[in-house]
Design a protein around this motif. Structure first.
Motif, PDB file in Angstrom:
ATOM      1  N   GLN A  97       0.214  42.014  54.645  1.00  0.00           N
ATOM      2  CA  GLN A  97       1.025  40.885  55.132  1.00  0.00           C
ATOM      3  C   GLN A  97       2.459  41.328  55.429  1.00  0.00           C
ATOM      4  O   GLN A  97       3.181  40.664  56.166  1.00  0.00           O
ATOM      5  CB  GLN A  97       1.048  39.750  54.100  1.00  0.00           C
ATOM      6  N   HIS A  98       2.878  42.459  54.852  1.00  0.00           N
ATOM      7  CA  HIS A  98       4.251  42.935  55.026  1.00  0.00           C
ATOM      8  C   HIS A  98       4.405  43.874  56.229  1.00  0.00           C
ATOM      9  O   HIS A  98       5.509  44.327  56.521  1.00  0.00           O
ATOM     10  CB  HIS A  98       4.715  43.645  53.756  1.00  0.00           C
ATOM     11  N   SER A 117      -7.754  41.350  56.680  1.00  0.00           N
ATOM     12  CA  SER A 117      -7.899  40.691  55.370  1.00  0.00           C
ATOM     13  C   SER A 117      -9.367  40.384  55.091  1.00  0.00           C
ATOM     14  O   SER A 117      -9.854  40.575  53.967  1.00  0.00           O
ATOM     15  CB  SER A 117      -7.081  39.394  55.327  1.00  0.00           C
ATOM     16  N   GLN A 118     -10.080  39.923  56.109  1.00  0.00           N
ATOM     17  CA  GLN A 118     -11.516  39.653  55.951  1.00  0.00           C
ATOM     18  C   GLN A 118     -12.282  40.935  55.647  1.00  0.00           C
ATOM     19  O   GLN A 118     -13.197  40.955  54.819  1.00  0.00           O
ATOM     20  CB  GLN A 118     -12.067  39.000  57.214  1.00  0.00           C
ATOM     21  N   GLU A 130       0.171  39.741  63.844  1.00  0.00           N
ATOM     22  CA  GLU A 130      -0.143  38.632  62.939  1.00  0.00           C
ATOM     23  C   GLU A 130      -1.629  38.271  63.000  1.00  0.00           C
ATOM     24  O   GLU A 130      -2.255  37.984  61.975  1.00  0.00           O
ATOM     25  CB  GLU A 130       0.711  37.404  63.295  1.00  0.00           C
ATOM     26  N   LYS A 131      -2.202  38.306  64.199  1.00  0.00           N
ATOM     27  CA  LYS A 131      -3.629  38.009  64.360  1.00  0.00           C
ATOM     28  C   LYS A 131      -4.477  39.045  63.618  1.00  0.00           C
ATOM     29  O   LYS A 131      -5.471  38.702  62.966  1.00  0.00           O
ATOM     30  CB  LYS A 131      -3.969  38.004  65.850  1.00  0.00           C
ATOM     31  N   GLU A 132      -4.073  40.314  63.706  1.00  0.00           N
ATOM     32  CA  GLU A 132      -4.846  41.396  63.083  1.00  0.00           C
ATOM     33  C   GLU A 132      -4.845  41.295  61.569  1.00  0.00           C
ATOM     34  O   GLU A 132      -5.805  41.714  60.901  1.00  0.00           O
ATOM     35  CB  GLU A 132      -4.283  42.759  63.514  1.00  0.00           C
ATOM     36  N   GLY A 192      -1.914  50.609  53.546  1.00  0.00           N
ATOM     37  CA  GLY A 192      -2.907  50.221  54.549  1.00  0.00           C
ATOM     38  C   GLY A 192      -2.424  50.300  55.979  1.00  0.00           C
ATOM     39  O   GLY A 192      -3.176  49.962  56.897  1.00  0.00           O
ATOM     40  N   ILE A 193      -1.213  50.785  56.200  1.00  0.00           N
ATOM     41  CA  ILE A 193      -0.653  50.726  57.555  1.00  0.00           C
ATOM     42  C   ILE A 193      -1.326  51.721  58.511  1.00  0.00           C
ATOM     43  O   ILE A 193      -1.467  51.445  59.705  1.00  0.00           O
ATOM     44  CB  ILE A 193       0.881  50.920  57.531  1.00  0.00           C
TER      45      ILE A 193
END
Length: 428
Positions: A180-181, A140-141, A133-135, A64-65
């Motif tokens: 998350q990674h 995720s949503q 981190e905010k993104e 997903g990067i």
């Protein structure tokens, strides 16, 4: 600047490869009010394992990067780039596919300012640990939203059943866990490797003077410094010819079951021209048999096995290919059994010379109508360029197709071992 005229379709392409390797294509259409620009990198969700720029050791980045990077490029230290386009009266967007990431705008005024904004923001990355981190929460949503959509789950479920190891089986956005990674350093590693101008294409189509526009872009690029063009080394796992699973199903909150047949297309060793050739033939065959006027669709519809949600698509790329057919069905098992039988019977079907000519004429008509769209031309010209094919040579390619080409393709096309079925069943 090189100029290439395509008299058959009355189009002229102006192109130039910049000193930094950026390939620029211009299609001047003075009769148009709108201008459309798209800036594309040859980098998509499947590019997970590669050797970073300036390094010797291969890395595998989180799933997903590429999509995550697309989101983050719009956010700068002091602003959101969407606002820059809005102030210039433009509509902007972006997308990530399996093989490409593209940034685009559409505008009727301030064309040069919008081109500058497009090129400058893509070539000026800014990532901070806090914004990354905010993104993660935002994406995720987005992933959870798509996970709740039965059609999306059916599409990726079918691809996941076709492929054993290839990253095409992974959702373009990745998973809630995988993103998350992702770190700020990961984003810079991917950006520096894949967003070098030599790995990108800029296509501008619309109302502008081509010489002036090319000078404008050339001057913009000359003011910037880039490292020497890298040789990009990507690696993909060895993928068996057969489908990963013959059948699979999930349960979701749907009132009517959804059912799909997937076919794993074989692209290993094919050139760009051969990929185009096979893509055209498969699309023509699917349309002939499964469009609303097609023989097989009519049988399925009259039998009550499908409704107007039935659809099909075929995608051929350098590293993978697949065809998916399906939709809602109140009798999914009977529908899938009949659909598989129909696909396998195509080898025995005899296409007359008259039918083949009708298929060609229909394909030519569809292609010519599509050329009325600036978006179609810019997107597809870029897509085919990255395959080593010129979009404006598609028409002569269709015209050159022979009935024997179709027969040869059919003979090697559909094998039962390369097929899968996937169902989205109502929760009990």
């Amino acid at each position: 600047m090189k100029t290439q005229e395509f008299h058959q379709i009355n189009e002229t392409i102006h192109e130039e490869k910049m000193d930094n390797g950026l390939q620029v294509f211009l299609l001047s259409k003075p009769e148009m009010v709108k201008t459309y620009g798209i800036f594309t990198t040859d980098y998509g969700s499947i590019d997970q394992t590669f050797t970073p720029l300036g390094e010797d050791k291969e890395v595998t980045v989180p799933e997903g990067i590429a999509h995550f990077l697309e989101h983050k490029l719009f956010e700068k230290e002091d602003r959101d780039v969407f606002q820059d386009f809005t102030k210039l009266g433009a509509s902007a967007n972006a997308f990530t596919s399996f093989t490409k990431t593209a940034y685009l705008f559409s505008a009727t005024s301030h064309v040069y300012e919008n081109v500058r904004t497009l090129v400058d923001f893509v070539q000026d990355p800014y990532f901070s640990e806090q914004s990354v981190e905010k993104e993660k929460g935002i994406i995720s949503q987005e992933i959870r939203m798509y996970d709740d959509q039965p059609d999306w789950r059916g599409f990726f479920g079918t691809i996941g059943s076709l492929y054993h190891k290839h990253p095409v089986k992974i959702d373009i956005a990745g998973t809630v866990d995988s993103i998350q990674h992702i770190t700020k350093d990961d984003l810079y590693t991917c950006y520096e490797t894949f967003y070098h101008p030599s790995n990108m294409v800029l296509f501008i189509a619309g109302n502008f003077e081509p010489e002036q526009m090319m000078d404008f872009i050339r001057e913009n690029q000359q003011r910037k410094e880039f490292p020497e063009a890298p040789e990009i080394n990507r690696r993909f796992p060895r993928e068996p010819v057969s489908a990963f699973k013959s059948e699979e199903a999930i349960e979701m909150a749907v009132s009517t079951p959804k059912a799909y047949v997937g076919l794993k297309e074989q692209v290993d060793g094919l050139s760009g021209e051969e990929i185009l050739h096979n893509e055209l033939l498969s699309d023509m065959l699917l349309d002939h048999y499964f469009s609303t006027s097609g023989k097989f669709y009519d049988e399925l519809y009259q039998s009550g096995l499908v409704n107007d949600s039935f659809h099909f698509e075929t995608e051929w790329e350098r590293e993978f290919g697949f065809t998916i057919l399906g939709g809602d069905s109140r009798k999914p098992d009977a529908f899938l059994k009949r659909l598989k039988k129909m696909l396998l019977s195509i080898k025995e079907e005899k296409i007359s010379a008259e039918d083949f000519e009708k298929m060609k004429r229909k394909k030519i008509g569809e292609f010519m109508r599509a050329l009325n769209s600036l978006e179609f031309i810019a997107n597809q010209y870029t897509h085919y360029h990255m395959l080593g094919v010129n979009l404006f040579n598609v028409l002569p390619e269709i015209e050159s197709l022979k009935k024997e080409d179709m027969e040869e393709f059919i003979e090697n096309w559909i094998q039962e071992s390369q097929m899968t079925t996937f169902q989205v069943k109502p929760k009990e």
